[in-house]
Design an enzyme around this catalytic site. Structure first.
Site, mmCIF file in Angstrom:
data_model
loop_
_atom_site.group_PDB
_atom_site.id
_atom_site.type_symbol
_atom_site.label_atom_id
_atom_site.label_comp_id
_atom_site.label_asym_id
_atom_site.label_seq_id
_atom_site.Cartn_x
_atom_site.Cartn_y
_atom_site.Cartn_z
ATOM 1 C CE LYS A 1 43.527 35.324 45.983
ATOM 2 N NZ LYS A 1 44.116 35.437 47.402
ATOM 3 C CG ASP B 1 41.983 31.111 55.684
ATOM 4 O OD1 ASP B 1 41.195 30.549 56.691
ATOM 5 O OD2 ASP B 1 41.634 31.826 54.833
ATOM 6 N N GLY C 1 34.580 35.040 41.796
ATOM 7 C CA GLY C 1 34.230 35.105 43.312
ATOM 8 C C GLY C 1 34.999 36.455 43.879
ATOM 9 N N GLY D 1 36.264 38.057 47.610
ATOM 10 C CA GLY D 1 36.675 37.994 48.983
ATOM 11 C C GLY D 1 36.963 39.302 49.825
ATOM 12 C CB VAL E 1 38.871 35.548 41.986
ATOM 13 C CG1 VAL E 1 39.953 34.595 41.203
ATOM 14 C CG2 VAL E 1 39.555 35.693 43.494
#
Length: 205
Positions: free
Chosen positions: A52, A143, A30, A32, A37
């Protein structure tokens, strides 16, 4: 034993060379706003982790990743993702952490619908225990949302993505949280002191 003693179970930060990294990069899991990642595999035992990745040419993202890793190294709870290793070179940086194969709660609900009430109650309790642990250690996540809550293969939840987290003694330099889950006090000021109530509000949402 680590949970009982309060001592972190994660290894300390390491500053190792590329040859000593000893992880092989796998597929992209993924992306961001702060990092990408990847799945990585440790050569010594073929165990998979999530890592990450940021380039050194992105100083703000690099410092944010350092801060996240430093924070997670101090935490140890079964409802919080575990930090594994930090690697930084002149070109880029990698933050390796526990990989949860069950995917995010967001994806689980989108694919299979809402949880049954008993399951939702169990997972909610696990999340609240994790948040309580954070707040006892004077950390606010800022978050909390379904996309940042992942499931292990055994069906236990793990809270991740501490990039916006702050200590209760720190002023927040940015608005915290995603819009749909953000507490009202985080929508209007980027320089306020974070409070535990922001996480509780997001949990309720």
């Amino acid at each position: 034993e680590s949970l009982k003693s309060g001592e972190p179970c994660s290894p300390s930060l390491s500053d190792v060379s590329v040859d000593e990294w000893e992880f092989d990069k796998g597929e992209l899991l993924g992306t961001g706003s702060m990092a990408s990642v990847y799945r990585v595999t440790r050569r010594s035992d073929c165990q998979d982790f999530a890592a990450k990745h940021v380039h050194s040419s992105q100083p703000e993202q690099l410092q944010a990743l350092r801060d996240e890793c430093s924070l997670l190294q101090k935490l140890c709870h079964e409802s919080i993702v575990c930090a594994i290793q930090w690697f930084e070179s002149c070109m880029d940086a990698w933050f390796c952490m526990e990989l949860c194969w069950g995917g995010s709660v967001e994806d689980r609900v989108m694919q299979r619908g809402a949880f049954h009430e008993l399951t939702a109650t169990t997972l909610s309790r696990q999340l609240l225990e994790g948040l309580n642990y954070l707040h006892e250690h004077r950390v606010v996540h800022r978050d909390v949302k379904p996309d940042n809550i992942v499931l292990t293969a055994q069906g236990h939840i793990k809270l991740l993505d501490f990039g916006l987290s702050r200590m209760l003694t720190q002023h927040a330099r940015s608005l915290g949280g995603s819009k749909a889950w953000r507490a009202p006090e985080l929508k209007t000021s980027s320089s306020c002191m974070p409070t535990v109530f922001a996480d509780v509000y997001s949990f309720g949402c």
